[in-house]
Motif scaffolding. Sequence first.
Motif, mmCIF file in Angstrom:
data_model
loop_
_atom_site.group_PDB
_atom_site.id
_atom_site.type_symbol
_atom_site.label_atom_id
_atom_site.label_comp_id
_atom_site.label_asym_id
_atom_site.label_seq_id
_atom_site.Cartn_x
_atom_site.Cartn_y
_atom_site.Cartn_z
ATOM 1 N N LEU A 46 1.017 -1.236 -0.257
ATOM 2 C CA LEU A 46 0.096 0.343 -0.089
ATOM 3 C C LEU A 46 0.669 1.330 -0.316
ATOM 4 O O LEU A 46 1.015 2.507 -0.621
ATOM 5 N N ALA A 47 1.584 1.534 0.769
ATOM 6 C CA ALA A 47 2.579 2.351 0.871
ATOM 7 C C ALA A 47 3.507 2.264 -0.452
ATOM 8 O O ALA A 47 3.597 3.703 -0.958
ATOM 9 N N GLU A 48 4.115 1.357 -1.363
ATOM 10 C CA GLU A 48 4.938 1.902 -2.124
ATOM 11 C C GLU A 48 3.829 2.692 -3.396
ATOM 12 O O GLU A 48 4.434 3.256 -4.053
ATOM 13 N N HIS A 49 2.525 2.106 -3.948
ATOM 14 C CA HIS A 49 1.535 2.880 -4.229
ATOM 15 C C HIS A 49 0.823 3.900 -4.024
ATOM 16 O O HIS A 49 0.663 4.292 -4.540
ATOM 17 N N GLY A 50 1.469 4.393 -3.173
ATOM 18 C CA GLY A 50 1.666 6.216 -2.178
ATOM 19 C C GLY A 50 0.288 6.220 -1.777
ATOM 20 O O GLY A 50 -0.812 7.222 -1.710
ATOM 21 N N PHE A 51 -0.697 4.752 -1.084
ATOM 22 C CA PHE A 51 -1.714 4.836 -0.074
ATOM 23 C C PHE A 51 -0.895 5.050 1.854
ATOM 24 O O PHE A 51 -0.227 4.879 1.636
ATOM 25 N N GLU A 52 -1.930 5.648 1.727
ATOM 26 C CA GLU A 52 -1.748 6.264 3.505
ATOM 27 C C GLU A 52 -2.464 5.009 4.408
ATOM 28 O O GLU A 52 -3.798 5.389 4.011
ATOM 29 N N ALA A 53 -2.271 4.439 5.025
ATOM 30 C CA ALA A 53 -2.976 3.975 6.400
ATOM 31 C C ALA A 53 -3.291 3.942 7.169
ATOM 32 O O ALA A 53 -2.554 4.688 8.335
ATOM 33 N N ILE A 54 -4.426 4.154 7.796
ATOM 34 C CA ILE A 54 -5.522 4.392 8.745
ATOM 35 C C ILE A 54 -5.748 3.475 9.459
ATOM 36 O O ILE A 54 -7.229 2.837 8.840
ATOM 37 N N ILE A 55 -6.078 3.140 10.631
ATOM 38 C CA ILE A 55 -6.557 2.501 11.478
ATOM 39 C C ILE A 55 -7.511 2.681 11.980
ATOM 40 O O ILE A 55 -7.225 3.609 13.328
ATOM 41 N N VAL A 56 -9.103 2.512 12.087
ATOM 42 C CA VAL A 56 -10.000 2.319 13.297
ATOM 43 C C VAL A 56 -10.460 2.111 13.762
ATOM 44 O O VAL A 56 -10.603 0.354 12.881
ATOM 45 N N THR A 57 -9.905 1.511 14.789
ATOM 46 C CA THR A 57 -10.845 0.283 15.740
ATOM 47 C C THR A 57 -11.589 0.443 17.150
ATOM 48 O O THR A 57 -11.340 1.381 17.377
ATOM 49 N N ASN A 58 -12.189 -0.491 17.008
ATOM 50 C CA ASN A 58 -12.702 -0.302 18.563
ATOM 51 C C ASN A 58 -12.639 -1.199 19.364
ATOM 52 O O ASN A 58 -11.961 -2.060 19.222
ATOM 53 N N GLN A 59 -11.900 -1.058 19.883
ATOM 54 C CA GLN A 59 -11.375 -2.046 21.436
ATOM 55 C C GLN A 59 -12.092 -1.340 23.172
ATOM 56 O O GLN A 59 -12.115 -0.149 23.966
ATOM 57 N N SER A 60 -13.282 -1.996 22.792
ATOM 58 C CA SER A 60 -14.680 -2.044 23.914
ATOM 59 C C SER A 60 -13.712 -2.474 25.998
ATOM 60 O O SER A 60 -13.979 -2.059 26.024
ATOM 61 N N ALA A 61 -12.641 -2.904 25.270
ATOM 62 C CA ALA A 61 -12.197 -3.810 26.247
ATOM 63 C C ALA A 61 -11.076 -2.720 27.389
ATOM 64 O O ALA A 61 -11.641 -2.840 28.549
ATOM 65 N N LEU A 62 -10.943 -1.601 26.334
ATOM 66 C CA LEU A 62 -10.688 -0.210 27.718
ATOM 67 C C LEU A 62 -12.042 -0.018 28.341
ATOM 68 O O LEU A 62 -11.245 0.580 29.690
ATOM 69 N N GLY A 63 -12.647 0.905 27.764
ATOM 70 C CA GLY A 63 -14.148 1.197 28.036
ATOM 71 C C GLY A 63 -14.410 0.199 29.700
ATOM 72 O O GLY A 63 -15.473 0.114 30.975
ATOM 73 N N ARG A 64 -14.271 -1.678 29.212
ATOM 74 C CA ARG A 64 -14.333 -2.342 30.219
ATOM 75 C C ARG A 64 -14.050 -2.538 31.110
ATOM 76 O O ARG A 64 -13.843 -3.187 31.683
ATOM 77 N N GLY A 65 -12.137 -1.895 31.226
ATOM 78 C CA GLY A 65 -11.746 -2.330 31.972
ATOM 79 C C GLY A 65 -10.477 -3.297 32.000
ATOM 80 O O GLY A 65 -10.015 -3.813 33.027
ATOM 81 N N TRP A 66 -10.748 -3.768 30.729
ATOM 82 C CA TRP A 66 -10.426 -4.909 30.360
ATOM 83 C C TRP A 66 -8.924 -4.703 29.865
ATOM 84 O O TRP A 66 -7.754 -5.711 29.803
ATOM 85 N N LEU A 67 -8.818 -3.962 29.183
ATOM 86 C CA LEU A 67 -7.816 -3.841 28.474
ATOM 87 C C LEU A 67 -6.475 -1.637 29.292
ATOM 88 O O LEU A 67 -7.744 -1.126 29.389
ATOM 89 N N ARG A 68 -5.747 -2.147 29.964
ATOM 90 C CA ARG A 68 -4.308 -0.921 29.817
ATOM 91 C C ARG A 68 -4.338 -0.143 29.211
ATOM 92 O O ARG A 68 -3.974 -0.303 27.961
#
Length: 191
Positions: A46-68
């Motif tokens: 993707l980078a070689e072909h000039g695309f920018e990669a942006i990650i969009v992720t749901n991490q509800s484990a944060l809100g649940r207190g399971w992930l710091r």
Amino acid sequence: MAGSIQPPPVVFLDRDGVINRDSPGYIKSLAEFEFLPGSLEALRRLAEHGFEAIIVTNQSALGRGWLRAEALAAIHRRLCDDVLHHGGRIRDILVCPHRPDENCACRKPRPGLIMEARRRHGIDVAAAVMIGDSGKDIECALNAGVGASVLVRTGNGRQAEAELRRKGIVPDGIAADLPAAVDWILHRRRS
Ligand SMILES: [Mg+2]
Ligand SMILES: [Zn+2]
């Protein structure tokens, strides 16, 4: 010429089940983070072909207190470093930390993360592509006006395929995995 400078095309990517192996118990530490086969090379292409990669992720484990927050930061540092080391680049990672019951505006399928990415980076969302393994990703792309979406069959992809079909939602592309989704994107641009 004035006004003719095009922003680089953007690919939005879900994280778990697309770039790295997903887990029903969430990814809570570096030890649980594992790239899916071929995903580092796919990000390099993707980078070689000039695309920018942006990650969009749901991490509800944060809100649940399971992930710091510190553990998530360490995971994302490692992710970005490994991608860089393999010749790719992650422009940004946008995270929804909320639980579903918090009814936030950023948990996919809502478009908040894409809108925030647009505010931060001035993205032409209609020219962007979303790659995801869940119905939420594909619906988020539709809700945010992302130009095209590709469902991958890794992670929750096979289940999502059936779920989307029941809802009458058709992703623009269906690919075996992230490398195949990148093939789809590059082929689409050429044709
Ligand atoms: Mg996923
Ligand atoms: Zn949120």
